[in-house]
Design a protein around this motif. Structure first.
Motif, mmCIF file in Angstrom:
data_model
loop_
_atom_site.group_PDB
_atom_site.id
_atom_site.type_symbol
_atom_site.label_atom_id
_atom_site.label_comp_id
_atom_site.label_asym_id
_atom_site.label_seq_id
_atom_site.Cartn_x
_atom_site.Cartn_y
_atom_site.Cartn_z
ATOM 1 N N UNK A 135 0.849 -1.188 0.000
ATOM 2 C CA UNK A 135 0.000 0.000 0.000
ATOM 3 C C UNK A 135 0.882 1.234 0.000
ATOM 4 N N UNK A 136 0.450 2.265 -0.709
ATOM 5 C CA UNK A 136 1.208 3.506 -0.772
ATOM 6 C C UNK A 136 0.975 4.172 -2.104
ATOM 7 N N UNK A 137 1.962 4.941 -2.559
ATOM 8 C CA UNK A 137 1.886 5.548 -3.883
ATOM 9 C C UNK A 137 3.277 5.603 -4.492
ATOM 10 N N UNK A 154 -0.272 -4.977 -5.669
ATOM 11 C CA UNK A 154 -0.697 -3.648 -5.228
ATOM 12 C C UNK A 154 -2.192 -3.635 -4.916
ATOM 13 N N UNK A 155 -2.604 -2.586 -4.206
ATOM 14 C CA UNK A 155 -4.030 -2.386 -3.924
ATOM 15 C C UNK A 155 -4.813 -2.283 -5.233
ATOM 16 N N UNK A 159 -7.838 -4.682 -6.360
ATOM 17 C CA UNK A 159 -9.156 -4.138 -6.699
ATOM 18 C C UNK A 159 -9.601 -4.598 -8.085
ATOM 19 N N UNK A 160 -8.646 -4.652 -9.019
ATOM 20 C CA UNK A 160 -8.969 -5.113 -10.375
ATOM 21 C C UNK A 160 -9.392 -6.576 -10.374
ATOM 22 N N UNK A 205 -9.715 -2.660 1.474
ATOM 23 C CA UNK A 205 -9.078 -3.884 0.987
ATOM 24 C C UNK A 205 -8.080 -4.450 1.988
ATOM 25 N N UNK A 206 -7.377 -3.591 2.722
ATOM 26 C CA UNK A 206 -6.459 -4.101 3.755
ATOM 27 C C UNK A 206 -7.252 -4.800 4.855
ATOM 28 N N UNK A 207 -8.367 -4.202 5.278
ATOM 29 C CA UNK A 207 -9.226 -4.849 6.276
ATOM 30 C C UNK A 207 -9.722 -6.185 5.740
#
Length: 441
Positions: A135-137, A154-155, A159-160, A205-207
């Motif tokens: 997680x981050x940018x 990655x997040x 998600x995809x 998503x982390x949860x």
């Protein structure tokens, strides 16, 4: 951290005697001499420089920075003392940060002089072969792979692959409501590099990952505790940029994640590792880089003192003083092992939850600490300001009202009292040269 903090003496009460002979002024004239009797041409000390608030504000250089660094290099551009840049930023590779610093300061900086908040993850080799959520940018996959992780996800990728999980933004909800059939490996750890862009997506998503033991999309399970490991970099609640007031940092994101997890489960979110300032691991890794520079330059003088120059009481000063406490206690006991109670003031005092370290210990990857002292030097060009009109809380309520450190570090007034306060980084360099009687030319 607010930019307009109360004056340090009022915040801490009566100041204790200084640890070094130099008198501490509140962003005033430099004074005092060290106990050295002769001028030295070889360094027995090294610098740990923060970046934001010390060298730059956002993208704007602080004028004193170039002047300071002209004093730190010879005419060939070689450093006269070991220097490491210790930043809690984590949104780029070390080489990019080194290139930015070279352009900013007008001196050549190598990536080996840059310690990002996530740099110590190189030592957590027991996770490098596992599938980890990052997680981050910034270039997250490049960063993770550069650190040694072979299966980062990655997040955005998660998600995809699991489009039904991200439902807060109605405009981003999928049109097709059937669940995705794309197979994903089990996620075995979560790496928090820094604050993300879309907080609601990352938090959700982390949860999901934590409450499904690494299988997001599955139903939440009450038995999924303790959750899979979480390794977090950069605990800064706020940071200073061009705006008049500090901005949210990764520490603020972590506060959100911790409170959501506790609200849902009734249990505390646990960290396998906390790194970035003020973690002891970060300072010990920085000392390792300082000694490597000295060795490369064939400086035979042992590095005895580290000078940490920063603008933030709760990260730069707290971390340097915490590490100094560790060094001094280790010197008294003759051991460089983990310091528990005295060097810390919290459940995760300097690195990890007590009595628990992952697989192959990071300490086996890092030489023992060898310096005698780590001195904190606070500058007045960033988060800290000595000219505040903010009313002070009662002294006995400071811990609750002012401490902006991470949940797992508790407030200790002695850890946020700097050894020296100077106007800017140029004055910091002058002060250290004076204290060390250092005359390289």
């Amino acid at each position: 951290m607010r930019r307009a903090l109360p004056p340090l003496r009022a915040l801490l009460g009566a100041a204790r005697p200084p640890r070094l002979p130099a008198a501490r002024g509140l962003c005033g004239p430099l004074a005092g001499r060290s106990g050295h009797s002769a001028l030295s041409v070889l360094p027995s000390f090294g610098f740990l420089f923060d970046i934001d608030g010390v060298l730059v504000r956002g993208r704007t250089p602080i004028p004193a920075a170039r002047t300071a660094f002209q004093k730190l290099v010879n005419p060939q551009g070689q450093f006269l003392v070991p220097v490491v840049f210790v930043t809690n930023a984590g949104d780029c590779l070390r080489q990019k940060k080194a290139d930015q610093l070279s352009h900013l300061l007008g001196v050549p900086i190598s990536q080996d002089q840059v310690l990002m908040s996530h740099s110590p993850l190189r030592m957590f080799k027991s996770y490098h072969e596992k599938c980890v959520l990052v997680s981050g940018q910034g270039p997250l996959l490049d960063i993770a792979q550069d650190l040694g992780f072979c299966q980062p996800i990655t997040i955005d990728t998660l998600r995809e692959k699991r489009p039904l999980l991200d439902a807060v933004d109605h405009d981003r909800r999928p049109n097709v409501l059937s669940p995705s059939a794309v197979e994903l490996p089990k996620i075995e750890a979560v790496l928090l590099f820094g604050e993300p862009v879309r907080w609601e997506t990352s938090l959700q998503l982390i949860i999901d990952v934590l409450l499904t033991s690494g299988y997001p999309g599955n139903p939440y399970g009450q038995e999924n505790y303790p959750h899979i490991p979480v390794l977090a970099c950069n605990m800064d609640l706020m940071w200073v940029a061009e705006a008049q007031s500090p901005r949210f940092g990764h520490g603020t994101f972590m506060v959100c994640l911790e409170n959501i997890y506790k609200k849902i489960t009734g249990k505390d979110l646990k960290y396998e590792a906390l790194m970035g300032k003020p973690s002891r691991l970060t300072y010990q890794y920085a000392e390792h880089l300082i000694r490597a520079q000295a060795l490369q330059r064939s400086w035979e003088q042992p590095i005895q003192t580290l000078y940490a120059v920063g603008d933030n009481l709760m990260t730069d000063v707290y971390g340097a003083n915490l590490y100094n406490r560790y060094l001094e206690e280790s010197s008294r006991t003759g051991s460089k092992g983990r310091l528990q109670a005295k060097a810390s003031a919290g459940r995760a005092p300097a690195l990890l939850p007590q009595d628990h370290e992952p697989g192959a210990s990071w300490q086996s990857e890092l030489a023992s600490a060898a310096a005698a002292h780590c001195r904190s030097v606070l500058v007045c060009t960033g988060v800290y300001s000595p000219h505040s009109e903010v009313p002070l809380p009662a002294r006995d309520s400071i811990a609750e009202n002012v401490f902006h450190g991470h949940r797992d570090f508790t407030f200790d007034p002695g850890l946020v009292e700097p050894d020296h306060i100077v106007p800017d980084v140029d004055a910091a360099v002058d002060l250290v040269f004076q204290l060390e009687n250092f005359a390289p030319h």
